[in-house]
Every structure is written in C-alpha cells, then in structure tokens.
Design an enzyme around this catalytic site. Structure first.
Site, PDB file in Angstrom:
ATOM      1  N   LYS A  80     -30.464  -1.564 -72.766  1.00  0.00           N
ATOM      2  CA  LYS A  80     -29.494  -0.505 -72.465  1.00  0.00           C
ATOM      3  C   LYS A  80     -30.016   0.865 -72.883  1.00  0.00           C
ATOM      4  CE  LYS A  80     -25.926  -1.137 -74.709  1.00  0.00           C
ATOM      5  NZ  LYS A  80     -25.008  -1.995 -75.419  1.00  0.00           N
ATOM      6  N   THR A  82     -33.181   1.781 -73.419  1.00  0.00           N
ATOM      7  CA  THR A  82     -34.317   2.197 -72.584  1.00  0.00           C
ATOM      8  C   THR A  82     -33.824   2.660 -71.215  1.00  0.00           C
ATOM      9  OG1 THR A  82     -34.702  -0.055 -71.795  1.00  0.00           O
ATOM     10  CG2 THR A  82     -35.975   0.646 -73.706  1.00  0.00           C
ATOM     11  N   ARG A 103     -26.655   7.206 -79.781  1.00  0.00           N
ATOM     12  CA  ARG A 103     -26.277   7.048 -81.182  1.00  0.00           C
ATOM     13  C   ARG A 103     -27.499   7.156 -82.075  1.00  0.00           C
ATOM     14  NH1 ARG A 103     -23.776   1.303 -80.891  1.00  0.00           N
ATOM     15  NH2 ARG A 103     -25.176   1.276 -79.105  1.00  0.00           N
ATOM     16  N   LYS A 114     -33.458  -6.165 -86.714  1.00  0.00           N
ATOM     17  CA  LYS A 114     -33.054  -5.661 -85.407  1.00  0.00           C
ATOM     18  C   LYS A 114     -34.046  -4.639 -84.879  1.00  0.00           C
ATOM     19  CE  LYS A 114     -29.329  -3.014 -83.225  1.00  0.00           C
ATOM     20  NZ  LYS A 114     -30.097  -1.767 -83.138  1.00  0.00           N
ATOM     21  N   ALA A 282     -19.980  -0.822 -83.172  1.00  0.00           N
ATOM     22  CA  ALA A 282     -19.286  -1.066 -81.909  1.00  0.00           C
ATOM     23  C   ALA A 282     -18.248  -2.177 -82.039  1.00  0.00           C
ATOM     24  CB  ALA A 282     -20.298  -1.406 -80.823  1.00  0.00           C
ATOM     25  N   PHE A 310     -22.901  -2.718 -77.192  1.00  0.00           N
ATOM     26  CA  PHE A 310     -22.586  -4.076 -76.722  1.00  0.00           C
ATOM     27  C   PHE A 310     -22.433  -4.119 -75.192  1.00  0.00           C
ATOM     28  CE2 PHE A 310     -20.357  -4.921 -81.093  1.00  0.00           C
ATOM     29  CZ  PHE A 310     -21.592  -5.024 -81.698  1.00  0.00           C
ATOM     30  N   PHE A 390     -38.464  -7.510 -65.589  1.00  0.00           N
ATOM     31  CA  PHE A 390     -39.419  -8.207 -66.461  1.00  0.00           C
ATOM     32  C   PHE A 390     -40.457  -8.861 -65.570  1.00  0.00           C
ATOM     33  CE2 PHE A 390     -36.307  -7.261 -69.483  1.00  0.00           C
ATOM     34  CZ  PHE A 390     -36.776  -7.547 -70.756  1.00  0.00           C
ATOM     35  N   TRP A 418     -39.481   0.974 -68.675  1.00  0.00           N
ATOM     36  CA  TRP A 418     -40.147   0.550 -69.911  1.00  0.00           C
ATOM     37  C   TRP A 418     -41.657   0.721 -69.762  1.00  0.00           C
ATOM     38  CZ3 TRP A 418     -43.672  -2.860 -71.910  1.00  0.00           C
ATOM     39  CH2 TRP A 418     -43.633  -3.031 -73.308  1.00  0.00           C
TER      40      TRP A 418
END
Lengths: 565, 565
Positions: A80, A82, A103, A114, A282, A310, A390, A418
């Site tokens: 999200k 990226t 954020r 993470k 969130a 999320f 991907f 990406w």
C-alpha cells in the site's frame, strides 16, 4: 517496508542512501512555492512547514484527494505504501502537480520485525533511515506530552488528591515508542510512601496514545489544546470523569507539541514532495496521517495521494467515517491495492504454493476484492484497483482480475513502481485521473452523527463486514449507554478488530458473511472524539520477536546506518 | 534558570523571544568558519555540526579551556550557568575569540520546579524555549537507546534466556525524561505468560542513564558503540556479568544515537557561539557536557568556557578526575562562582534575613569558598573567584570577599552579566585571561589509576571533603573487591552525595571537617568507565512538586510558549 516477496539486487536502505536527493529548501521553493523562511529545516532533507505559512493557505482552492486502501492484508503483502508513493510519482509523470501524505513510522517496530514504513524498492520516501528512526522528533514529543499527563495524574493523587481520583479507575496509561511486552502490565508507585500509592498501570506503544490521535485530527494549535483538555484520564469513586483540563495539563502538553504540529516535508526518490506527519494506530485509532498535512497538501498540489492503514474495511472506513466526517475532506477516488499472491491466499493457497498459477483459487479469493469494491461504492466513491505486480504473476491471472473488476465496472491496472518507480504506475495514475475527473465520487458517510453508538457499531459490522449482527456483554452495553447519557452519543465509532479478516477471526480469509462481531470492550477517546469498540484481541504494546531486527541494525564508524529495512 | 533572587522587568523567556538572533548558518560561517554544508540545521537557530567536519579539525591547535565551578550551592543560588555565558560574552568584549560549552537541560525539571538551564537574564543561550524543550532531540534519542536495551533484556529472558540472566539481578532500569515518582519502583511483566516473567524494576530520569554518561565521554561513533557494548545489564545466577554486547544491542543503540552525537550549536543573546550538548547527572555521573563538544570548541575558538555541575567538590572534581583523566583535557583556569547571599547562608543566615548586611556571618561562610579555592589548588590549577552580584550586596561585604581571596593569592571580581550581559563580566574575563596566560595551571589528578578503588574513594573524601575517613558496610566492601578482581580497579570513582554540603549531611554548611563519609552502595558503570560510590540518599528519578511548573506552561494560538523559566 520489507518487500520479502521481491528479489532485489539492492536493499531499500541502499537505494535510499545512494539516491541523489534535492535539498529540501530548494525543492519546497521550486515545486511548492514555499519560501525558505517558511521552513524549519531538520538537516538538509527534512523540513517542517511553518504553521504560520499553513494558515496563509486557507483561502486557496483545494486539489483532488486520492485515498489508497487495500484488500484484506495477508502474509503475502500488498504494498500500500509503495503504491501511494509510486502513484504520486506516476501522476507527476503524466504531467500533474502532485504530492503525497503518509504516516510517520513508529520506532518500535523498526527494531522488532515489521521494518520501517517509508515505502520500498524504487517507490520510497527519503531519507528512509531518518524517517524510520527519530525523523523530526514528533513521536518523542507526543510521548513526552502523554507521559507528562500521566505523571501529573499520579502527582495529583500524591499531593492530596483534591479531585478525588479513584486510583483503581485511572485509564490513562503511559507510553514508550518501543516494543516492550514487559511494560504491558505493571504495578507502579511501589517502595513506600515517598513513591505514592501503588496501583495497577501499564504502557502502550506511542502510536496507540490518544495524544497521537488528537494530534492527527487537530485543525490547529488552539484546537489541539482544547482536545487535549478533553481527554478523560480517570474517574472519581462516583464515576465522574477527570479530564486533563482538570489537572491544568493541556497547556504544557500543547507547548510540548507546538513544533511537532507543523507538517514534515520530505521527497520521494523521484523528487516528488511528500508530507510524512503523524501516525496513529489503525486499530484503536483512525490510522491515517494528520489533518494538517492533508489539508496543507491539498492547498499546495492539484493531486494529493494519501493512505489509510490496514484493509479498506478498517482503514478506509475510519478515514471516511472519522477523519472525513470531522473535517469535510472527501476523496475523489479510492485506490484498492491488491496482489495476485494475496488474492490467491484469500482463495486458500498456502504461502509456499504461491508461485504456481492457480486460477480457481484466485477466482475464490477475488471475493475479498469484490467486497472491498462494493464497500467503497457504498460510501459513494469511485474505486480503482491497482494490482501490485510480482514476478510470478501470470498473464491469465492478471486477466482474471481485470475481468472481474470490469464486471463490477471498475478499472484495474497493473503497477510495477517497486521496480520502476513512477514510470511503473502510469496506467494506475491515468485510471485514477479518469475516475476522479468523472466527478462521480460523492461521499456518503455510513451513518449519521445522531445514530446511537450501539447502532453505529452494528451498522459498520453489517454494512462493511457483512456480519449477521453484533454481540455485546452486559457491561459493554451499559458502558455504551453511559457514554450516550454523558453526551458522547454523537461521536463516530472506531472499531478495533483483526485486520486479517472481515470477521473477528483472523483465520477466516475471503469474504465471510453471517458472522457475529463480539464487542469485548468500549473506550472513550473524548479528546480525539470517537468511541473505540474493541472486538477481539487488540495489542497496544507489541513485543519483540525471538531475534529482534535490532540485532542486525548497526552504524559504521563513518556514520552509515545498516540493517534497517 | 529561575533567577528568583533578581527582580527583572522582563522574564527570561521574554528576553529570549525578543532577542534578535542571527541565523545559525551565518553565525557558524562568520564566527567559526564552518561552511553551511557542514551543518545540519534544526530550524533557523539551532544546528548540529557534522561529525565529519569535527574529524577534520583533529590536527588544529587547541584553545584555552576555562572551567566554571562554584561554591557549595544553597537555596540562595549561585548563577553558574549565567556566569559561564556572561564570561564568554565578556571574553568577546575584550577581543578574544571565545565560545562556550554547556549541558543540555532535562525536560523533566522544566515541568517540575527547577526550571530550565539555558542561563538567565541577559546571560542566556537562545532560543531558550527550544533548548529547554526538545531541542535537537538528543535526550529522546538517548532514552530510546536506553529503553531498547531494556526491552532486549526482558525479551531475551522471554524467549528462552540462553544467557542465563538472573531476573533478580537485572541492574539495567528504564528511563523517561519526566519527573515521575510513580515509576521509581515497579513490578513489570505482570499479566501472565505472554508478558514475560514478573520482576522488580524501575525507571530513572533520562539524564541518569549510563547511556547519557557514555554519550558524553565518547570520542567518536566507534568509541560510543564499544562503550555501549561494555554496559553490564545483569548477572547470571553465578554472578557472571551480562553485557549489552552479549545481547547484540549496541549496534542498534549506536544507530539511534548517530545523529545525536554531533554537537549542537546555538548562540548567546550577544551572538557568541555556544555548544549545548549532552547532560549527565552530576551525582551518579560526571555532570558535564560531551567530550566531543568540548574538543570541537577548543579547535574552533581560542577561549572555551565550560561548566561542571554542583559545587567544585563534586562537579569540578569529576570534571578533572573523570573527564580530564580520560581525555587529556586540562583547564587553564577554574572560575569559582560565589554570591554574597550564599556565603552568608553558609555562615548561618536564614533565607529571610539575607537582605541585611552581616559581615560576621559572611566571614564565617567564607570558609566554604576557602575550601573550594584550596581544592582547586590541590589539582594544580589557578582559581579565579567570580562574585555574582545581587542588589542587596553591600560595599563592605564585597570588600570582605575580595580581601579574603587576596589573602589566598586569588583574584576575586564582581560580575553583573545577569543584568548587563557580557559587559557586566569584563573584570572577570580579564582576571581569567591573566590567570590562564600565567601558565601556572598544571593539572595534577587527585589519584593515580592504579590506586585501589576503595583508596580512591577515601582519597576524594579526605582530600576534597576533608572527611576523617570513609565507612563501608561489608557488602559494599565486598562489591568493591569484586570490581577490583574483575579488572575494573583502574577506573576512576564517581561519588554521588548531597551537593549541599562537603559532608553527606545536606544541612551542614560551611566547611566541615572530621566527618565520616558512609558509602551505602557502589555501582559499576562499565561502559562509561567509572565506579559510582553512593553516599547518602541519591534520587535518580525526581518527583513533581505540589504545583508543577507545567500548570503554568502554555502556548498561545499563534505558537508563543509561555510560562517556561
């Protein structure tokens, strides 16, 4: 973001460190028309835009707002952040004046597992190591303001407790920006009379602080101070609320937050201006960057891309029903980020089998995307689906997702920011422009302010999660009735539940229906202005994993940070 | 500093806010020859000087170092920080290229009652409200590094405790930059198996962290990382030490401190450059600003004035026996700050009677100043006495102090920098220049490295405090023997005792002799490189007063901080 699914010749931090960055003062002048003396630089590549300057923008027209949300997250990852970065760079590629709002990352998770939150690959905001470490100190300021209030609560009790605080009913915990499970539940004030009255207490991570939520919803410094004053920290034995204002704490708290409240300006790897400001959880909070950053960006750019935490059931719902409700902001388009891999997991494929084409599982997993598309439409907004590519994705798989979206009247585009930066997301950017310029987005909030709190929770559960109903234990129902009676009935609700399912069971993928949402606990965030409904286990203080990321983080003698991801 | 004894038409913060300040980038270029790209600005009036630039200065000659210390403090106040600022400005007045080095203030006391620590009146470093609030975030970084290590200790135990940490013998506490007595003694890890193993724990204020002491003694980033690795956090059941290095925590801690380690440049009200960097407690640590700041200043200016905490028995002794011993730094002159009022209190006058002339009491109280003068001479250094003038001081009183000093062969000058800025301290400046240029200062450390730890403590007690002897309980003697056996015998000692008396009883003013210094506890600061000897009550976590200063701190809607002092 740890892009564990991608194989890159270069780490995120190496890409960030090697990138040619423009001095932020130059970038602000040339791209946003902000004069040097309206900036407070923090080093050469970060600056705060002064609140005085922000104030002068009030009467300018606002640009278009694009909200990036996602399908229900899975261990396969969605991308999200990226996408938010790549899409904004792509808007610049197609000639738009664009900027983004993100954020701020929390320090704790960077040392846990993470990783940071500045994007990844060639879709990053930079300098990523600064952003992921102390950045401009905002979270430290929020932690200090929070803990000052906590110290003043116990200090008030110590010096005679004139307000009659019931120490069993102090709800204001302390915070630290660190993953530290040992602090979740403590007994404080031990060691005799000089240390106060022993009581049960605990720490949350700083992003879970109500001060963080308030910071992100405040319109300006005066509003911030008022909201801080409204915080309820404890009750008396008669259950009367004790507020931060009663302790005369909110002025000093606002003083601690004065510098922090000015939005932080950085840039993407492609030199697109970005605000990175505020970062509430969130789950127990609304999970998006500050109102001040979003509003300011809308005055400075024609296109503003922002992100909610999320999946869309949680992040977008709160963005709309809390942030937009309170501010009048309204997105012109909602981007739903999906990956073929994650959709296959929603269709039942195990992580180790994701590399094989599996159209049946994908079709099954598309139920999750369809539900989110429907939900966005319920809010009256136009969705666009961005498929974060991907390497293992097959032509047939991508065609299946596109066809499914087309059947819903929604554009779906493949994005490869990406690996390629903004150039990889121009299709999405064009689709977003078409969607936004169609003028079809008209925000319908999910429920009116005057709906009773319990009905608001039920409405979100039934409308967004497709639950059969909610279940409340008697004490929870009583507590909601008490909030209603105390005049808090017009607040929106903020539902904290697992982000991994539409239900409250994180193992149920896809698009479940007919489940019951069990509300275990409700909490009043009187300063932030919402009622939190906790459904299932919610962790407000993470722990470190067996091998914390910290073990691999280091700095070379010449000052190069390594091991951050 | 709260200048409660002075009556000023203007508050310190108003003087600071109204002062014309030079942009720090200009000031650095013009006064110190530092190019803009060697600075990391934090707003317009604060900047960090890059460590790369600091490294380039290595082969430059060093300027002269002036240490400002004081008589034994009393509630009447001495004005050590204002003297440091005023003296430096005065050196500029008499044509010297000068700068100063101060400690950074701690956030906690600003909200308690002590007030800030940026000087006062017309002898301040500015912007005082920034310096007294988050400044450049150094203390937050130090707190985060400290608490990361704490989290990693409990996390190690949680995940199997391969190192065999004895949870009863975890000595590494947590920190917060807040006065919060409720956190002094806690039990953590409550709430069941998911939160770890319950144990006794506690918080200190950030300035009491060993990370702070290490930060201030580190020569560079590599040295910092090694010292952090040396920290002993706990023992096994066999009493073997567990170090930060054993947890692989020191790399990430150093990464958190990388930006902070660059010294902070600000200015005095008169535009004299000032480093304000680091701020360890002066009781359980050595109480002076960072070695990096002091060294860098000495390369950039011909005259560098710096300050040590508390009176000369504690602050100067530690400056010399710890900081100078470890670094080879050596002052060319020691300024002893005194006030007539404080000397009269040492002579037995009560606070309410200080306005009346009292030559007998003053003569009595001069014993305290004489002791400090003798002590400075014991170190082989030339003292100069600076009498910080107050309006009630009489001509006869000042003459008495001057004569007493003259009898000791020491110059004593009256200083009025609080009201007049640098112009008020030119007499002191001239005396300091004479003393320093006399070349008579030749630092003798009080004890050699190879003296046993217990003898070092005795030497300080007998030589500096004029105690008859020290007393050690058996466990303390055993602990010292264990440190000695473990190879820590060559470290200097850092004595924590009341700053209000040469004895360990804070009520004994003047110059007591023949007392016993009772060593209650000893602690190893293996990373900082000293052994702490705690004599009497030492508070490492202050509490807030009945009416905290925070109650009066506020910010106006246009962002002006009020109520800081």
């Amino acid at each position: 973001m740890p892009a564990s699914q991608h194989v890159s010749p270069k780490s995120d931090i190496a890409i960030s460190q090697d990138a040619p960055k423009r001095p932020i003062v130059e970038l602000a002048r040339e791209k946003l028309g902000i004069a040097a003396d309206e900036l407070e630089p923090y080093g050469r590549y970060k600056a705060k835009v002064s609140l005085d300057f922000v104030e002068t923008l009030k009467d300018r027209p606002s640009g278009r707002l694009i909200l990036v949300s996602a399908i229900t997250p899975t261990p396969a990852g969605e991308g999200k952040t990226t996408t938010t970065v790549g899409l904004t760079d792509a808007l610049v590629h197609i000639g738009k004046k664009a900027m983004l709002c993100l954020r701020e990352p929390s320090l704790g998770p960077s040392f846990g597992q993470k990783g940071g939150a500045a994007g990844g690959g060639y879709a990053q905001v930079v300098p990523m190591e600064d952003i992921n470490l102390h950045f401009t100190g905002d979270f430290h300021a929020i932690g200090a303001a929070h803990n000052l209030l906590a110290a003043m609560v116990d200090n008030h009790v110590y010096w005679g407790n004139a307000l009659g605080i019931d120490t069993r009913r102090v709800t204001w915990r302390r915070v630290v920006d660190m993953n530290d499970r040992a602090l979740r539940e403590i007994v404080c004030s031990l060691g005799g009379a000089v240390n106060g009255f022993p009581r049960e207490a605990g720490f949350d991570i700083t992003v879970a602080s109500e001060v963080m939520a308030i910071f992100c919803l405040a319109e300006n410094l005066a509003d911030l101070k008022e909201r801080l004053g409204d915080i309820v920290v404890a009750q008396t034995r008669d259950k009367a609320p004790i507020r931060a204002r009663d302790l005369a704490a909110n002025g000093a708290m606002a003083a601690l937050l004065k510098e922090a409240l000015a939005p932080n300006l950085v840039q993407t790897l492609e030199g697109t201006p970005a605000f990175v400001h505020g970062g509430p959880f969130a789950n127990i909070a609304h999970g998006c960057n500050s109102v001040i950053a979003t509003r300011t960006a809308l005055k400075l750019a024609d296109w503003v891309v922002t992100e909610a935490g999320f999946g869309a059931d949680l992040g977008a719902e709160k963005f709309l029903d809390i942030k937009c409700r309170k501010t009048g902001l309204s997105p012109d388009c909602v981007v739903l980020v999906a990956t073929i891999r994650a959709l296959k997991m929603h269709g039942g494929v195990r992580k180790e089998d994701l590399f094989a084409e599996n159209l049946e599982a994908l079709e099954e997993g598309l139920s999750n995307l369809r539900r989110h598309v429907e939900n966005v439409k319920k809010f009256g907004l136009v969705p666009v689906v961005s498929i974060n590519r991907f390497s293992a994705d097959t032509v047939a798989e991508i065609a299946l997702v596109r066809d499914a979206c087309a059947a819903l009247g929604v554009e779906a585009c493949v994005a490869d920011h990406w690996a390629e930066g903004g150039a990889g997301a121009v299709d999405v950017a064009r689709a977003v422009v078409r969607a936004a310029e169609s003028g079809k987005s008209r925000l319908n909030l999910l429920y009116p302010d005057d709906m009773p709190l319990v009905e608001k929770i039920r409405t979100v559960a039934q409308q967004i999660y497709q639950a059969k109903d909610i279940a409340l234990d008697a004490p929870v129902a009583e507590q909601l009735a008490a909030f209603q009676a105390a005049g808090y009935g017009s607040l929106p609700v903020c539902i904290a539940k697992t982000q991994y399912s539409f239900s409250t069971n994180h193992e149920i993928k896809g698009a479940p229906t007919g489940h019951i949402v069990h509300v275990r606990e409700v909490r009043l965030a009187a300063g932030a202005g919402f009622v939190v409904a906790i459904c299932g286990d919610v962790m407000t203080m993470p722990g470190l994993p067996r091998i914390p990321a910290a073990v691999n983080i280091d700095v070379t003698p010449d000052g190069r940070i390594i091991g951050l991801f």
